[in-house]
Design an enzyme around this catalytic site. Structure first.
Site, short mmCIF file in Angstrom:
data_model
loop_
_atom_site.label_atom_id
_atom_site.label_comp_id
_atom_site.label_asym_id
_atom_site.label_seq_id
_atom_site.Cartn_x
_atom_site.Cartn_y
_atom_site.Cartn_z
N HIS A 1 -18.45 17.13 18.85
CA HIS A 1 -19.84 16.90 18.13
C HIS A 1 -20.52 15.76 17.86
O HIS A 1 -19.80 15.02 17.33
CB HIS A 1 -19.59 17.81 16.92
N GLY B 1 -30.07 1.77 0.95
CA GLY B 1 -28.80 1.18 1.48
C GLY B 1 -29.27 -0.04 2.50
O GLY B 1 -30.16 -0.03 2.79
N ARG C 1 -29.24 -2.37 5.80
CA ARG C 1 -29.59 -2.33 7.34
C ARG C 1 -28.60 -2.48 8.31
O ARG C 1 -28.64 -2.52 9.45
CB ARG C 1 -30.64 -3.30 7.53
N HIS D 1 -22.16 1.21 7.48
CA HIS D 1 -20.85 0.91 6.71
C HIS D 1 -19.63 1.01 7.79
O HIS D 1 -19.57 1.60 8.73
CB HIS D 1 -20.48 2.09 5.97
N ALA E 1 -17.40 4.18 7.57
CA ALA E 1 -18.34 5.40 7.12
C ALA E 1 -19.78 5.65 7.95
O ALA E 1 -20.26 6.89 7.77
CB ALA E 1 -18.42 5.79 5.96
N GLY E 2 -20.02 4.59 8.80
CA GLY E 2 -21.47 4.70 9.42
C GLY E 2 -22.58 4.95 8.56
O GLY E 2 -22.66 4.30 7.76
#
Lengths: 298, 298
Positions: A81, A162, A164, A167, A170-171
Site C-alpha cells: 500500500h 511543521g 519543510r 521526519h 516517520a515521514g
C-alpha cells in the site's frame, strides 16, 4: 455532546505486539471508544476506527502518534500500500452534533499539535485543505516516503504545519476532514463484465457520473456474476438511493436485473434512513422521531 | 443491556400539579428516562413514554401507581376516553436486547406486584394474555369503570392478579406486552374520500387485509385531499414498505397518486431500516453495521 469518527491509517500491519500497543494507546484515552481495527500484512498497514468528542479524539490521535513514532521506521518499512508516514492518514468525520467546519478546525488543531510535539510535517487534505492541488490524498501521497524529501524541496509542497523536511523515520502525515465513506456494492444477475464496467463508468465522477461516487466493475468468479463496486464519499449530496436507482435503470437497458446490493462495514444510520424516507415518500420527518436517536440525544 | 419502552396511560389529563407529580415519580427512578408525556384535557388522560431496562421500568411503573392511586378517584373522573382504572393501561414494548417473551414475563411480574402492593385487580393483555377473549384492550375495557363490578362478578373475568372486585377508587389496570406501534398516514392526491375508504378497507385486518394493520379513510378538508390513516401494530410481521406499496398500487387502480406519507411520533429505527434494505435490495445486512447501533451496543 458531539460525536466524531476518526480512522487513522498506520504503516504497521505485521508486528502483533506493536499493533496491540497502538490500539491500547487509543483505548487509554477517556471518552474514546475504539470500535474496530484491522491489519493487512501484505499492505503492512492497520486501520483503526475510533469515536468520541473533539477533545477526546484529538488526545487519542496524539497518543497513537506517540507509539507509532517510537516503533515505526519507514526507512525499513515495506508493503503493497502506498504510504508517506508512520501515521499515514488521519481523517475526522462528523457523525452527530458537529459540523464539517468543526472537523476542519479539529484537523487544524491536531495537525499543529503533531508538528509541534513530534517535528513531523503535516499536510491537510479533503475538506481541511484550501488548496485544490492538495485536496486529494493520492496527489499528496504521490512519490511516497521514498520520494518525499525531493517533493518537499520543490514548489507547492510547503507543509501546512511543521518543518519543510520529512521526519527521518516517520515521514509526513496527512490529516483532514471528510464525510463518512460508504463502501457499497451492487451485484448484477449476469456474468457480463462489460455491463458492470459500462455502468460503473456511467455513475462515477471521474467519467461524468455523480459527483461523490467512485466505481469499478468486477467479476465475482465463484458466483458467476458481476459487481459494480462503489465508494460513496458524500451520502448527503449523492444519496445511496439515487445511485441504486441509476444502476438499476442502466442495467435494465442491457436486459440485466439487480440481484442484490451490499453495505461493506459501517454506515451512518442517516444514509439508510434517507433511503426509507425517499421510497416511502415520507414528508416532514425529523431525526428525533427515531426512537434510538431520541434516546441518544435526550 | 436491555431496553424496554413502556407507555402508561393514566386517567388524569387536567390537573397540572398531579400530572407533574406523576412525571416526577417516573423520573425519580434511576436508569429510567421519561422521553415524552402529553395530556389531553377533554380525554382527561395522560400518556407517558419511558425507557429503561426491565428492573428500572418495573420500578418506575410502581412509583407511578403510588402517585396515581393516591391522587385519582375514578368515581369522580369524567372524560371522553374510555377507561377502567386510575392507571388504565401499561404496555411494555421490546426495543433492544430483549425478546417479546422477556416483556411478557415483565408484564406478569409487574402485574403481580401491583395487585399485591395496591390491591388492584390486573388483567394481562395482548402478547401477555393467553386467553383469546382477553387479548384486545377494547374487550377488557368494555363497560368501563362504571360497569366493572358487574363485569368482574360475571363469567370469564377473574383477573390475572389481585381481588375479584374493583379497587374502590382506582378500578382495575390492564398490563401487557406488545410490539412498538407505528402511527403512519398516507396522503393521496385526490379529494375523493371513497378512494381513501376503499383502500383502508382493503389493507386493514378487520376487513380482510394485513394482519397487523388498522386503517381508516379521512378527508383533510383544509388541504382538499384525503388520507389513509393507519396504526401498524407489528412492523416486523407487516412491514411498513409492504403497506406503502399496497396503498400505492390500490390508489393507482383509481387513477390516484400517493402525494406523501408521514410518521406520527416515534418509530424504532429497525422499522425504517427494513424499508431501506427492502428497496435497496440489501443482502446480509446486520444491525451492528449501523454506526450508531455499534456505538450504543459496544
Amino acid at each position: 455532546m458531539s460525536l466524531i469518527e476518526c480512522i487513522p491509517n498506520v504503516s504497521e500491519g505485521r508486528r502483533g505486539d506493536v499493533i496491540a500497543r497502538l490500539a491500547d494507546a487509543i483505548r487509554s484515552v477517556a471518552g474514546v471508544r475504539l470500535l474496530d481495527h484491522s491489519s493487512d500484512p501484505s499492505h503492512n498497514r492497520s486501520v483503526f476506527t475510533l469515536v468520541g468528542d473533539a477533545a477526546a479524539v484529538e488526545a487519542a490521535v496524539l497518543a497513537l502518534f506517540d507509539v507509532a513514532v517510537t516503533e515505526i521506521d519507514l526507512r525499513s518499512h515495506k508493503g503493497e500500500h502506498p504510504r508517506l508516514g508512520a501515521v499515514d492518514v488521519v481523517p475526522f468525520v462528523p457523525i452527530e452534533g458537529v459540523t464539517m467546519a468543526g472537523c476542519v478546525a479539529l484537523a487544524g488543531r491536531t495537525g499543529a499539535a503533531i508538528a509541534e510535539r513530534f517535528g513531523i510535517p503535516v499536510y491537510l487534505y479533503e475538506e481541511a485543505s484550501s488548496n485544490p492541488a492538495r485536496k486529494n490524498l493520492e496527489d499528496i501521497r504521490r512519490g511516497e516516503f521514498e520520494g518525499l524529501a525531493a517533493k518537499m524541496a520543490g514548489d507547492g509542497w510547503v507543509p501546512d504545519f511543521g518543518p519543510r523536511v520529512p521526519h527521518a523515520s516517520a515521514g509526513a502525515s496527512v490529516i483532514g476532514a471528510r464525510m463518512a465513506l460508504i463502501a457499497y456494492n451492487i451485484n448484477l444477475a449476469t456474468d457480463r463484465l462489460d455491463v458492470a464496467k459500462k455502468i460503473a463508468a456511467g455513475i462515477r465522477h471521474s467519467s461524468g457520473g455523480y459527483r461523490y461516487v467512485k466505481a469499478a466493475g468486477f467479476k465475482l468468479d465463484d458466483r458467476g456474476i458481476v459487481q459494480v463496486s462503489m465508494n460513496l464519499t458524500n451520502y448527503e449530496k449523492t444519496p445511496i438511493y439515487r445511485v441504486f436507482d441509476t444502476v438499476k435503470r442502466e442495467a435494465a437497458r442491457y436486459g440485466v436485473q439487480v440481484l442484490e446490493s451490499e453495505i461493506v462495514g459501517l454506515i451512518p444510520s442517516a444514509a439508510l434512513l434517507s433511503a426509507a424516507e425517499h421510497y416511502l415518500q415520507i414528508e416532514g420527518f425529523k431525526a428525533e422521531q427515531v426512537l434510538e436517536n431520541k434516546l441518544r440525544l435526550s
